[in-house]
Design a protein around this motif. Structure first.
Motif, PDB file in Angstrom:
ATOM      1  N   LYS A 145       0.521  -1.410  -0.025  1.00  0.00           N
ATOM      2  CA  LYS A 145       0.045  -0.030   0.193  1.00  0.00           C
ATOM      3  C   LYS A 145       0.608   1.432   0.023  1.00  0.00           C
ATOM      4  N   ASP A 146       1.441   1.140   0.566  1.00  0.00           N
ATOM      5  CA  ASP A 146       2.721   2.686   0.697  1.00  0.00           C
ATOM      6  C   ASP A 146       4.054   2.840  -0.238  1.00  0.00           C
ATOM      7  N   TYR A 201       6.219   4.060  -1.138  1.00  0.00           N
ATOM      8  CA  TYR A 201       7.611   4.448  -0.942  1.00  0.00           C
ATOM      9  C   TYR A 201       8.431   2.817  -0.427  1.00  0.00           C
ATOM     10  N   LYS A 202       7.118   2.008   0.373  1.00  0.00           N
ATOM     11  CA  LYS A 202       7.742   0.953   0.836  1.00  0.00           C
ATOM     12  C   LYS A 202       7.760  -0.618  -1.257  1.00  0.00           C
TER      13      LYS A 202
END
Length: 166
Positions: free
Chosen positions: A135-136, A138-139
């Motif tokens: 979802k993130d 950046y991750k």
């Protein structure tokens, strides 16, 4: 080196080769697929052949054209890039592991077309981006970058490829 023999008492242990027989076996071993001296040494060690005999056999194979480090390095680089989609860093690392000289590694990497290389990188980036469930953003970006770097692609090219798909 398998442990199959330890778990299966009916299996006979690997037979070691005599010096006469080893030349013919190694010619077949090298004719089947490109090999380097490191692989031949490893094979001879498995068959309990050590010392000066190893150097003599490798010299003979080189003189007869069965063993050629440059030819091996070029074929290795082409194959690992086209089939396994490895990057230059991974190919370089694997060739160094096989004790291939640096100048031959440089020649081998010239076998990879830069345009095709970048195209493969972008395709791998797109494929991994779609498969990564995160979802993130950046991750997700971090996971994709880590994957591509582990495949041997250069960090600056990886960031450029990720920028092109976003």
């Amino acid at each position: 080196m398998s442990t199959w023999g330890k778990n299966n008492p009916d299996q006979t242990p690997k037979m070691s080769w005599s010096l006469e027989e080893s030349k013919g076996k190694l010619e077949t071993f090298c004719a089947y697929q490109e090999r380097c001296a490191w692989e031949v040494r490893r094979k001879l060690y498995e068959k309990s052949i050590k010392g000066d005999a190893v150097d003599q056999l490798i010299d003979t194979l080189t003189k007869d054209g069965f063993l050629n480090e440059e030819r091996f390095a070029r074929a290795f680089a082409r194959g690992k890039f086209r089939i396994k989609k490895w990057g230059r860093n991974r190919i370089t690392r694997e060739l160094k592991l096989r004790e291939i000289p640096t100048d031959l590694i440089r020649k081998a990497l010239l076998e990879i077309d830069p345009d095709e290389y970048y195209e493969v990188l972008v395709q791998a980036t797109e494929k991994k981006w779609e498969k990564t469930i995160e979802k993130d953003p950046y991750k997700k970006r971090f996971k994709v970058i880590q994957y591509l770097i582990s495949k041997g692609f250069e960090q600056d090219l990886v960031k450029e490829a990720i920028g092109s798909i976003q």
